[in-house]
Design a protein around this motif. Structure first.
Motif, mmCIF file in Angstrom:
data_model
loop_
_atom_site.group_PDB
_atom_site.id
_atom_site.type_symbol
_atom_site.label_atom_id
_atom_site.label_comp_id
_atom_site.label_asym_id
_atom_site.label_seq_id
_atom_site.Cartn_x
_atom_site.Cartn_y
_atom_site.Cartn_z
ATOM 1 N N LEU A 92 -2.754 13.290 8.696
ATOM 2 C CA LEU A 92 -2.502 11.921 8.238
ATOM 3 C C LEU A 92 -3.381 10.889 8.947
ATOM 4 C CD1 LEU A 92 1.387 12.287 8.093
ATOM 5 C CD2 LEU A 92 -0.214 12.368 6.168
ATOM 6 N N ASP A 93 -3.184 10.741 10.245
ATOM 7 C CA ASP A 93 -3.902 9.686 10.983
ATOM 8 C C ASP A 93 -5.407 9.767 10.789
ATOM 9 O OD1 ASP A 93 -1.618 8.916 13.461
ATOM 10 O OD2 ASP A 93 -1.420 10.700 12.237
ATOM 11 N N LYS A 94 -5.922 10.984 10.664
ATOM 12 C CA LYS A 94 -7.373 11.117 10.605
ATOM 13 C C LYS A 94 -7.962 10.476 9.338
ATOM 14 C CE LYS A 94 -8.617 15.421 8.373
ATOM 15 N NZ LYS A 94 -8.798 16.853 8.542
ATOM 16 N N HIS A 95 -7.117 10.251 8.336
ATOM 17 C CA HIS A 95 -7.632 9.643 7.103
ATOM 18 C C HIS A 95 -7.576 8.111 7.135
ATOM 19 C CE1 HIS A 95 -7.709 13.647 5.562
ATOM 20 N NE2 HIS A 95 -6.406 13.775 5.574
ATOM 21 N N MET A 96 -6.885 7.561 8.132
ATOM 22 C CA MET A 96 -6.762 6.106 8.177
ATOM 23 C C MET A 96 -8.127 5.496 8.475
ATOM 24 S SD MET A 96 -3.721 5.724 7.251
ATOM 25 C CE MET A 96 -3.488 7.345 6.521
ATOM 26 N N GLY A 97 -8.385 4.402 7.776
ATOM 27 C CA GLY A 97 -9.688 3.774 7.943
ATOM 28 C C GLY A 97 -10.784 4.461 7.144
ATOM 29 N N THR A 98 -10.413 5.463 6.351
ATOM 30 C CA THR A 98 -11.371 6.108 5.443
ATOM 31 C C THR A 98 -10.885 5.842 4.017
ATOM 32 O OG1 THR A 98 -10.298 8.219 4.994
ATOM 33 C CG2 THR A 98 -11.412 8.019 7.131
ATOM 34 N N PRO A 99 -11.713 6.136 3.017
ATOM 35 C CA PRO A 99 -11.271 5.896 1.635
ATOM 36 C C PRO A 99 -10.010 6.692 1.269
ATOM 37 C CG PRO A 99 -13.628 6.351 1.729
ATOM 38 C CD PRO A 99 -13.092 6.606 3.096
ATOM 39 N N VAL A 100 -9.686 7.702 2.043
ATOM 40 C CA VAL A 100 -8.518 8.530 1.718
ATOM 41 C C VAL A 100 -7.203 7.794 1.982
ATOM 42 C CG1 VAL A 100 -7.337 10.725 2.279
ATOM 43 C CG2 VAL A 100 -9.833 10.646 2.172
ATOM 44 N N GLU A 101 -7.230 6.757 2.824
ATOM 45 C CA GLU A 101 -5.948 6.169 3.236
ATOM 46 C C GLU A 101 -5.150 5.629 2.050
ATOM 47 O OE1 GLU A 101 -6.384 3.146 6.280
ATOM 48 O OE2 GLU A 101 -6.892 1.608 4.843
ATOM 49 N N ASN A 102 -5.831 5.118 1.039
ATOM 50 C CA ASN A 102 -5.086 4.601 -0.114
ATOM 51 C C ASN A 102 -5.065 5.565 -1.299
ATOM 52 O OD1 ASN A 102 -4.203 2.107 0.991
ATOM 53 N ND2 ASN A 102 -6.346 1.419 0.889
ATOM 54 N N LYS A 103 -5.508 6.780 -1.034
ATOM 55 C CA LYS A 103 -5.493 7.811 -2.078
ATOM 56 C C LYS A 103 -4.076 8.380 -2.196
ATOM 57 C CE LYS A 103 -7.732 12.276 -2.892
ATOM 58 N NZ LYS A 103 -8.766 13.219 -2.450
ATOM 59 N N THR A 104 -3.722 8.868 -3.397
ATOM 60 C CA THR A 104 -2.419 9.509 -3.546
ATOM 61 C C THR A 104 -2.432 10.820 -2.772
ATOM 62 O OG1 THR A 104 -2.113 8.552 -5.718
ATOM 63 C CG2 THR A 104 -0.769 10.477 -5.213
ATOM 64 N N ALA A 105 -1.463 10.967 -1.871
ATOM 65 C CA ALA A 105 -1.333 12.230 -1.139
ATOM 66 C C ALA A 105 -0.474 13.189 -1.958
ATOM 67 C CB ALA A 105 -0.703 11.986 0.229
ATOM 68 N N ILE A 106 0.670 12.683 -2.419
ATOM 69 C CA ILE A 106 1.617 13.552 -3.120
ATOM 70 C C ILE A 106 2.027 12.941 -4.455
ATOM 71 C CG2 ILE A 106 3.937 14.579 -3.025
ATOM 72 C CD1 ILE A 106 3.696 14.634 0.028
ATOM 73 N N ILE A 107 1.937 13.760 -5.489
ATOM 74 C CA ILE A 107 2.544 13.419 -6.781
ATOM 75 C C ILE A 107 3.787 14.285 -6.861
ATOM 76 C CG2 ILE A 107 2.281 13.448 -9.288
ATOM 77 C CD1 ILE A 107 -0.783 13.551 -8.850
ATOM 78 N N PHE A 108 4.941 13.679 -6.739
ATOM 79 C CA PHE A 108 6.178 14.464 -6.746
ATOM 80 C C PHE A 108 6.790 14.421 -8.136
ATOM 81 C CE2 PHE A 108 10.893 14.423 -6.296
ATOM 82 C CZ PHE A 108 11.048 15.750 -5.917
ATOM 83 N N GLU A 109 7.028 15.601 -8.713
ATOM 84 C CA GLU A 109 7.746 15.646 -9.988
ATOM 85 C C GLU A 109 9.111 16.277 -9.749
ATOM 86 O OE1 GLU A 109 5.763 16.277 -13.750
ATOM 87 O OE2 GLU A 109 7.489 17.428 -14.479
ATOM 88 N N ALA A 110 10.150 15.493 -10.032
ATOM 89 C CA ALA A 110 11.520 15.938 -9.793
ATOM 90 C C ALA A 110 11.944 16.929 -10.869
ATOM 91 C CB ALA A 110 12.453 14.738 -9.772
ATOM 92 N N ASP A 111 13.006 17.634 -10.574
ATOM 93 C CA ASP A 111 13.568 18.603 -11.511
ATOM 94 C C ASP A 111 13.749 17.984 -12.906
ATOM 95 O OD1 ASP A 111 14.854 21.256 -11.854
ATOM 96 O OD2 ASP A 111 16.676 20.092 -12.192
ATOM 97 N N GLY A 112 14.271 16.763 -12.931
ATOM 98 C CA GLY A 112 14.534 16.086 -14.209
ATOM 99 C C GLY A 112 13.300 15.436 -14.807
ATOM 100 N N GLY A 113 12.164 15.471 -14.128
ATOM 101 C CA GLY A 113 10.920 14.972 -14.704
ATOM 102 C C GLY A 113 10.421 13.652 -14.137
#
Ligand code: WTA
Length: 664
Positions: A92-113
């Protein structure tokens, strides 16, 4: 010919070869076989220098290491031992201050969608806040924390938060029983448990917190001071005052900043319990430095992960695949990953394909068992066929957990990968930390059913019982001859068992994987033939036959003796078959059915539903030698429905075979 031998036959004659797509060869990090061979040569020439280079390039060390490999107390190898780092900071910390910091890390899809997304920056804040909540409850570096969570962002947050403060996590799959949770709390000496009130799977709400309560109430769990409860659903849960705290209460008022605690490279990042061939499950202990290197490196090598990729590993965080390829690897690589709460068949068996389309997944990593069940579903219902979804975003497919039969491989290649996407058939184990033998998508020509070649620096070989190499083309025992950074360090609290299980004296100090394998006579490609010990692989889940036997005989009012073996199964790879002698006359008909059901439910309670035997057969006794040893090879033949052609002259009671050949 039986099903299994025809499957084996079809691998033996397998001569289809699928070269990597040209575009991938050009673009991939490891480009073509020349790229692969160059890395292998570098490792051969200077083994330690090779790993030192990679560890410096791929890991942020708060204190650089000066020593790469310490073999002085083999097989208790140490890697990068005087270096310090933090695993969560490397995700996590290593991406701060790089273009990755505002990138989506997780797209969570719940059981119900429902879909929820978090960026790297947001994830860091959540992990830090929960890490502070752990600290507020007295959890500190070196403590063990048991995690019994559903597939959620919070599950990953819980693991990362432990890593952040140097606490060692031990995740228990949400399908395991109260008894399994109790044993693991005791063995690990966990000071806290992180769980959820309920989990949602396939539209059903299943309890988790109540199982933790039952586990702790069964005794011997006084070490647990706090139970954190993530309220996944609105349903109420019973609170033990002073001990239990909800996530919301725990993080209220906590800062979203928490400095990561640097730990020594060998500090145990996690202990993950897995089945062995004897006794109770073993707590496989992994170190922080070598493991994190492997998680990052194999994302680069095996998946050739790129900034624009959407990565999806369908495993559960309760298994090692979920640890390395959900919680640590993708985040260390700065990737966007999909995390899925539910099951592949809900609301219908097209869920995986629809999700690939919805989230534009480019790398998809799943298990042969899932593929086989989805083939079956697609065959009977055109509406859930992968062809109904737009899968054009895919570029690489992966397989893990059990041998993939060439038929399933071809279906996956054609119908999911549309003959465009290489399949990386990754062979590895809980004890290995990450991939060891696997194709590389931009280099290795693929052969269905083969995990092909070891990663650079991995000295995999096939030997006989005395540790001598067998020629290519003949089967034998799979070993790894030299240590590697992400290998198991010990069995938690049982170093003797570690030595005995993995480095038996007769094998010259090689790491014994417990799998049988054969190398192709021409190409040297590896093909895994399955476990050679008493471990079963049911739907990619590892299960010890002894574990199930002890669960059965623990029903002491009913069961006198039990023997468990595996038999090949088209859908689940292997199925569990139990031979049982009762303390009452051998039942038949409805009575046998009823008792079999009772025993299945009992095993589900003792271990978990995944350990339920598919077949239960009752006998007056079991086939034994005159010295009283159960002849398991005969039971294996009976379970398969084969007629007995083996030598039975040492058998005390040959007549029993006819009785046990009958299915109730
Ligand atoms: C089996 C899962 C064939 C093998 C990562 C191993 C495989 C056990 C493959 C470890 C594969 C895993 N081909 N067999 N690609 N991957 N296995 O510890 O028998 O849950 O020993 O780790 O799964 O299972 P574990």
């Amino acid at each position: 010919m039986s099903d299994s031998s025809s499957a084996i036959q079809s691998v033996l004659v397998e001569n289809r070869v699928f070269p990597p797509p040209e575009a991938l060869v050009k673009a991939a990090r490891i480009s073509g076989m020349a790229g692969y061979e160059a890395l292998c040569a570098e490792a051969n020439k200077d083994f330690e220098g090779f790993w030192a280079r990679l560890a410096r390039e791929n890991i942020n060390w708060t204190k650089p290491f000066t020593q790469t490999l310490d073999e002085s107390n083999a097989p208790f190898y140490k890697w990068f031992a005087d270096g310090e780092l933090n695993a969560s900071a490397n995700c996590l910390d290593k991406h701060m201050g790089t273009p990755v910091e505002n990138k989506t890390a997780i797209i969570f899809e719940a059981d119900g969608g429902e879909v929820t997304k978090v960026t790297y920056k947001e994830l860091l804040a959540r992990v830090s806040q929960f890490a502070n909540a752990l600290k507020a409850r007295g959890v500190q570096k070196g403590d063990r924390v048991l995690i019994y969570m559903p597939m959620t962002i919070e599950g990953i947050v819980a693991m990362q938060a432990c890593a952040r403060i140097g606490a060692t996590h031990s995740v228990v799959f949400g399908g395991f029983s109260a008894k399994a949770v109790q044993e693991r709390i005791q063995d690990a000496g966990a000071v806290a448990v992180i769980t959820a009130n309920y989990q949602l799977r396939g539209g059903k709400e299943l309890p988790l917190k109540a199982i933790v309560d039952e586990a702790i109430a069964s005794g011997g769990c006084e070490c647990v001071k706090t139970v954190f409860v993530y309220e996944r659903t609105a349903s109420a849960w019973a609170r033990v005052a002073g001990r239990d705290i909800s996530f919301a209460e725990a993080v209220a008022g906590q800062s979203t900043e928490c400095a990561p605690v640097p730990v020594e490279a060998e500090h145990p990042l996690f202990v993950l319990y897995t089945s062995g061939s004897t006794g109770k499950p073993k707590g496989v202990q992994h170190a922080t430095g070598g493991y994190m290197l492997w998680a990052k490196l194999t994302m680069d090598w095996t998946f050739d992960i790129q900034p624009s990729d959407v990565f999806w590993c369908t495993a559960d965080i309760g298994w090692v695949t979920g640890h390395t390829y959900i919680t640590y690897g993708p985040l260390a690589a700065g990737a966007t990953e999909v995390v899925f709460e539910g099951v592949p068949t809900y609301p219908n068996a097209g869920r995986f394909w629809q999700m690939i389309e919805r989230h534009k997944v480019s790398i998809f990593y799943t298990a042969p068992t899932a593929i086989r069940s989805l083939i079956k579903a697609a065959d009977s219902d055109e509406a859930v066929h992968p062809g109904k979804s737009d899968l054009s975003s895919l570029r690489i497919l992966g397989s893990v957990g059990e041998p993939i039969n060439p038929e399933a491989w071809m279906w996956y290649y054609k119908n999911v990968g549309q003959e465009r996407c290489p399949i990386v058939d990754t062979w590895w184990q809980t004890e290995n930390g990450g991939h060891l033998i696997t194709p590389l998508p931009g280099a290795t020509p693929l052969v269905p059913g083969s995990c092909t070649l070891p990663l650079p620096g991995i000295d995999a070989a096939i030997v006989d019982e005395t540790g001598n190499d067998v020629p290519n083309g003949s089967g034998g025992i799979l070993v790894i001859k030299r240590p590697w950074p992400s290998m198991i360090r010990t069995i938690w609290g049982d170093p003797e068992r570690f030595k005995k299980s993995y480095f038996p004296e007769e094998l010259k100090g090689y790491y014994l994987a417990g799998d049988g394998a054969v190398r192709d006579a021409k190409t040297g490609y590896f093909r895994i033939t399955g476990r050679i010990d008493d471990v079963l692989n049911v739907s990619g889940h590892r299960m010890g036959t002894m574990e199930i036997e002890s669960a059965l005989v623990a029903k002491s009012d009913l069961v006198a003796e039990a023997a468990v073996v595996g038999r090949p199964d088209d859908l689940t790879g292997e199925a569990i078959c139990a031979f049982v002698v009762l303390k009452r006359p051998r039942p038949t008909g409805d009575e046998a059915k009823q008792i079999a059901k009772e025993l299945r439910d009992w095993v589900a309670k003792e271990i978990g539903p995944i350990a339920k035997p598919k077949d239960i057969r009752f006998g007056d006794n079991l086939p034994k030698t005159r010295s009283g040893k159960i002849m398991r090879r005969l039971l294996r033949s009976l379970a398969k429905g084969e007629s007995i052609t083996q030598d039975t002259s040492t058998l005390e009671n040959p007549a029993i075979l006819d009785q046990l050949a009958q299915n109730n």
